[in-house]
Design an enzyme around this catalytic site. Sequence first.
Site, PDB file in Angstrom:
ATOM      1  N   GLU A  14       0.566 -12.091  -2.945  1.00 35.69           N
ATOM      2  CA  GLU A  14      -0.875 -12.209  -2.682  1.00 35.69           C
ATOM      3  C   GLU A  14      -1.732 -11.835  -3.892  1.00 35.69           C
ATOM      4  O   GLU A  14      -2.940 -12.053  -3.882  1.00 35.69           O
ATOM      5  CB  GLU A  14      -1.248 -11.330  -1.474  1.00 35.69           C
ATOM      6  CG  GLU A  14      -1.248  -9.832  -1.691  1.00 35.69           C
ATOM      7  CD  GLU A  14       0.142  -9.186  -1.714  1.00 35.69           C
ATOM      8  OE1 GLU A  14       1.157  -9.913  -1.664  1.00 35.69           O
ATOM      9  OE2 GLU A  14       0.202  -7.942  -1.791  1.00 35.69           O
ATOM     10  N   CYS A  21       6.075  -5.272   0.303  1.00 37.07           N
ATOM     11  CA  CYS A  21       6.191  -3.935  -0.301  1.00 37.07           C
ATOM     12  C   CYS A  21       6.148  -2.808   0.744  1.00 37.07           C
ATOM     13  O   CYS A  21       7.124  -2.634   1.465  1.00 37.07           O
ATOM     14  CB  CYS A  21       5.127  -3.808  -1.376  1.00 37.07           C
ATOM     15  SG  CYS A  21       5.614  -2.690  -2.676  1.00 37.07           S
ATOM     16  N   HIS A  70       4.545  -8.703  -4.568  1.00 33.73           N
ATOM     17  CA  HIS A  70       3.224  -9.013  -3.994  1.00 33.73           C
ATOM     18  C   HIS A  70       2.802 -10.434  -4.347  1.00 33.73           C
ATOM     19  O   HIS A  70       2.095 -10.625  -5.349  1.00 33.73           O
ATOM     20  CB  HIS A  70       2.179  -8.056  -4.569  1.00 33.73           C
ATOM     21  CG  HIS A  70       2.316  -6.651  -4.107  1.00 33.73           C
ATOM     22  ND1 HIS A  70       1.728  -6.184  -2.966  1.00 33.73           N
ATOM     23  CD2 HIS A  70       2.985  -5.606  -4.639  1.00 33.73           C
ATOM     24  CE1 HIS A  70       2.021  -4.902  -2.814  1.00 33.73           C
ATOM     25  NE2 HIS A  70       2.791  -4.534  -3.812  1.00 33.73           N
ATOM     26  N   GLY A  99       0.849  -1.184   0.000  1.00 34.39           N
ATOM     27  CA  GLY A  99       0.000   0.000   0.000  1.00 34.39           C
ATOM     28  C   GLY A  99       0.876   1.223   0.000  1.00 34.39           C
ATOM     29  O   GLY A  99       1.819   1.309  -0.781  1.00 34.39           O
ATOM     30  N   GLU A 100       0.610   2.120   0.901  1.00 35.65           N
ATOM     31  CA  GLU A 100       1.373   3.364   0.976  1.00 35.65           C
ATOM     32  C   GLU A 100       1.962   3.477   2.383  1.00 35.65           C
ATOM     33  O   GLU A 100       1.232   3.701   3.345  1.00 35.65           O
ATOM     34  CB  GLU A 100       0.433   4.526   0.643  1.00 35.65           C
ATOM     35  CG  GLU A 100       1.106   5.858   0.572  1.00 35.65           C
ATOM     36  CD  GLU A 100       2.350   5.871  -0.303  1.00 35.65           C
ATOM     37  OE1 GLU A 100       2.283   5.429  -1.464  1.00 35.65           O
ATOM     38  OE2 GLU A 100       3.400   6.315   0.183  1.00 35.65           O
ATOM     39  N   SER A 101       3.274   3.302   2.468  1.00 31.10           N
ATOM     40  CA  SER A 101       3.912   3.220   3.788  1.00 31.10           C
ATOM     41  C   SER A 101       3.761   4.510   4.593  1.00 31.10           C
ATOM     42  O   SER A 101       3.656   4.472   5.824  1.00 31.10           O
ATOM     43  CB  SER A 101       5.393   2.862   3.635  1.00 31.10           C
ATOM     44  OG  SER A 101       6.038   3.809   2.818  1.00 31.10           O
ATOM     45  N   ARG A 160      12.846   3.396  -1.205  1.00 30.42           N
ATOM     46  CA  ARG A 160      11.463   3.423  -1.694  1.00 30.42           C
ATOM     47  C   ARG A 160      11.432   3.698  -3.196  1.00 30.42           C
ATOM     48  O   ARG A 160      12.305   4.369  -3.717  1.00 30.42           O
ATOM     49  CB  ARG A 160      10.662   4.520  -0.980  1.00 30.42           C
ATOM     50  CG  ARG A 160      10.477   4.268   0.484  1.00 30.42           C
ATOM     51  CD  ARG A 160       9.650   5.371   1.117  1.00 30.42           C
ATOM     52  NE  ARG A 160       8.302   5.407   0.561  1.00 30.42           N
ATOM     53  CZ  ARG A 160       7.471   6.448   0.677  1.00 30.42           C
ATOM     54  NH1 ARG A 160       7.844   7.527   1.293  1.00 30.42           N
ATOM     55  NH2 ARG A 160       6.272   6.377   0.159  1.00 30.42           N
TER      56      ARG A 160
HETATM   57  N1  GLN Z   1       5.691   2.855  -3.079  1.00 30.25           N
HETATM   58  C1  GLN Z   1       4.948   2.453  -1.912  1.00 30.25           C
HETATM   59  C2  GLN Z   1       5.525   3.087  -0.637  1.00 30.25           C
HETATM   60  O1  GLN Z   1       6.480   3.769  -0.697  1.00 30.25           O
HETATM   61  C3  GLN Z   1       4.937   0.943  -1.761  1.00 30.25           C
HETATM   62  C4  GLN Z   1       4.181   0.332  -2.916  1.00 30.25           C
HETATM   63  C5  GLN Z   1       3.489  -0.948  -2.591  1.00 30.25           C
HETATM   64  O2  GLN Z   1       3.275  -1.309  -1.436  1.00 30.25           O
HETATM   65  N2  GLN Z   1       3.038  -1.613  -3.640  1.00 30.25           N
HETATM   66  O3  GLN Z   1       4.976   2.900   0.400  1.00 30.25           O
END
Ligand code: GLN
Length: 190
Positions: A171, A79, A169, A47-49, A106
């Site tokens: 999943e 990820c 990923h 997701g988005e860290s 990242r």
């Molecule tokens: N680019 C995202 C981040 O910096 C990570 C991307 C992902 O989880 N698919 O959090």
Amino acid sequence: MKVALLALQGDFAEHEAVFRALGAETLQLRQKKDLEQQFDALILPGGESTVQGKLLRELEMFDPLKEMIGQGKPVLATCAGVILLARQLLDDPTVHLGTLNAVVRRNAYGRQLGSFFIRGSFAGIKDVPMSFIRAPQIEFCGSGCEVLAEHEGRITAVRQGNQLAMTFHPELCDDYRVAQYFLSEIVGKN
Ligand code: GLN
């Protein structure tokens, strides 16, 4: 067997479907009190860290989760989850949980190669489908941290004791062997 998913943001539902298909019970962790329940393993989804890290702190889930991982709770991170675990991020002063002895960059594949799909080996398991989506790269992994997969010289999966972390990923594909590896080699032997 109960598998808990950090369910603040990201693709936790896809992970949940995989573990249900493998016969595990699942639990979504959305607030601090959810952490009081018993569970055998923890999933940190993609997701988005930045968002995940902010919510973890705001919801006061950060310290209990960090402690749990430090005490040996099996954790599978994909990820953004890898970014949450890393002890250091390159080009970013932020450290989130910091339990994994790895240095992570990242969005390491740049805009052109933002997302791609390959098949590769993971911990000796051949031909595993791997989806990379704005993936980070594990630039370095230190003592206690073992490399389980690489792609073109870049580390894509590592294990440090109870922590299994991968920049792709698994999943998102109908191949559950990475999740099975986690259950048998890490959760089952915990
Ligand atoms: N680019 C995202 C981040 O910096 C990570 C991307 C992902 O989880 N698919 O959090």
